[in-house]
Design a protein around this motif. Structure first.
Motif, mmCIF file in Angstrom:
data_model
loop_
_atom_site.group_PDB
_atom_site.id
_atom_site.type_symbol
_atom_site.label_atom_id
_atom_site.label_comp_id
_atom_site.label_asym_id
_atom_site.label_seq_id
_atom_site.Cartn_x
_atom_site.Cartn_y
_atom_site.Cartn_z
ATOM 1 N N PHE A 148 17.130 20.956 -59.580
ATOM 2 C CA PHE A 148 15.947 20.252 -60.022
ATOM 3 C C PHE A 148 15.630 19.131 -59.039
ATOM 4 O O PHE A 148 16.506 18.382 -58.618
ATOM 5 N N VAL A 149 14.344 19.006 -58.704
ATOM 6 C CA VAL A 149 13.894 18.008 -57.744
ATOM 7 C C VAL A 149 12.878 17.118 -58.435
ATOM 8 O O VAL A 149 12.037 17.599 -59.206
ATOM 9 N N ASP A 150 12.948 15.822 -58.156
ATOM 10 C CA ASP A 150 11.966 14.899 -58.710
ATOM 11 C C ASP A 150 10.593 15.206 -58.127
ATOM 12 O O ASP A 150 10.478 15.602 -56.954
ATOM 13 N N PRO A 151 9.546 15.001 -58.929
ATOM 14 C CA PRO A 151 8.195 15.233 -58.388
ATOM 15 C C PRO A 151 7.856 14.151 -57.359
ATOM 16 O O PRO A 151 8.509 13.099 -57.315
ATOM 17 N N PRO A 152 6.820 14.379 -56.583
ATOM 18 C CA PRO A 152 6.406 13.334 -55.614
ATOM 19 C C PRO A 152 6.020 12.046 -56.346
ATOM 20 O O PRO A 152 5.664 12.055 -57.527
ATOM 21 N N ASP A 153 6.076 10.922 -55.628
ATOM 22 C CA ASP A 153 5.831 9.616 -56.240
ATOM 23 C C ASP A 153 4.442 9.519 -56.869
ATOM 24 O O ASP A 153 4.274 8.917 -57.931
ATOM 25 N N ASP A 154 3.431 10.094 -56.223
ATOM 26 C CA ASP A 154 2.079 10.034 -56.776
ATOM 27 C C ASP A 154 2.013 10.749 -58.134
ATOM 28 O O ASP A 154 1.424 10.247 -59.090
ATOM 29 N N THR A 155 2.610 11.901 -58.212
ATOM 30 C CA THR A 155 2.606 12.665 -59.459
ATOM 31 C C THR A 155 3.403 11.930 -60.530
ATOM 32 O O THR A 155 2.983 11.854 -61.694
ATOM 33 N N LEU A 156 4.527 11.375 -60.157
ATOM 34 C CA LEU A 156 5.364 10.641 -61.110
ATOM 35 C C LEU A 156 4.631 9.412 -61.650
ATOM 36 O O LEU A 156 4.663 9.135 -62.853
#
Length: 153
Positions: free
Chosen positions: A116-124
């Motif tokens: 699992f990978v964190d979403p990009p900062d903009d999406t988060l």
């Protein structure tokens, strides 16, 4: 012995004489489960499944679409034979046999470990701020409506 009971017994024998297979398929509670016969029948189903699976290329054995028909025939064979013998399906003996078949043919079909990978900062940031602003907007709307109802009343 009660003569009515004897007559009823004779009548049931006459009615069942036409459909002897009825005894094995529709009333399994009358039979005792013969585990030895059950395992022999499971072996026969497994042998046919092995023959069918040997026709499937080993690289395709993890893709169910390549052998779904063979697996359905195997499952149907085990179920029908268990019911015909008078055993419940599935039962522990059948489950152990099916697990051994799975270990034999599908032991290399384990799922790859999903990372699992964190979403990009903009999406988060968007996923965090939208519910916060919606919550604030709902609070403001409730307060405004409650003050407005006091003015209108």
């Amino acid at each position: 012995m009660d003569p009515n009971l004897l007559t009823l017994f004779k009548l049931s024998l006459i009615l069942d004489a036409d459909g002897v297979d009825l005894l094995f398929t529709q009333r399994p509670w009358l039979l005792q489960c013969n585990q030895t016969l059950l395992l022999l029948e499971m072996e026969r189903c497994g042998e046919q499944f092995s023959i069918d699976m040997n026709r499937v290329h080993p690289d395709d054995r993890c893709n169910l679409t390549h052998f779904i028909r063979e697996y359905h025939v195997f499952s149907f064979c085990t179920e029908m034979n268990a019911e015909r013998i008078g055993c419940f399906w599935p039962n522990p003996a059948v489950e152990r046999f099916i697990i051994s078949i799975h270990k034999h043919f599908f032991s290399n079909c384990s799922l790859e470990h999903v990372v699992f990978v964190d979403p990009p900062d903009d999406t988060l940031t968007l996923l965090i701020l939208v519910p916060v602003f919606l919550t604030l907007a709902m609070v403001v709307l409730v307060v405004w409506c409650s003050k407005r109802s006091d003015i209108l009343a």
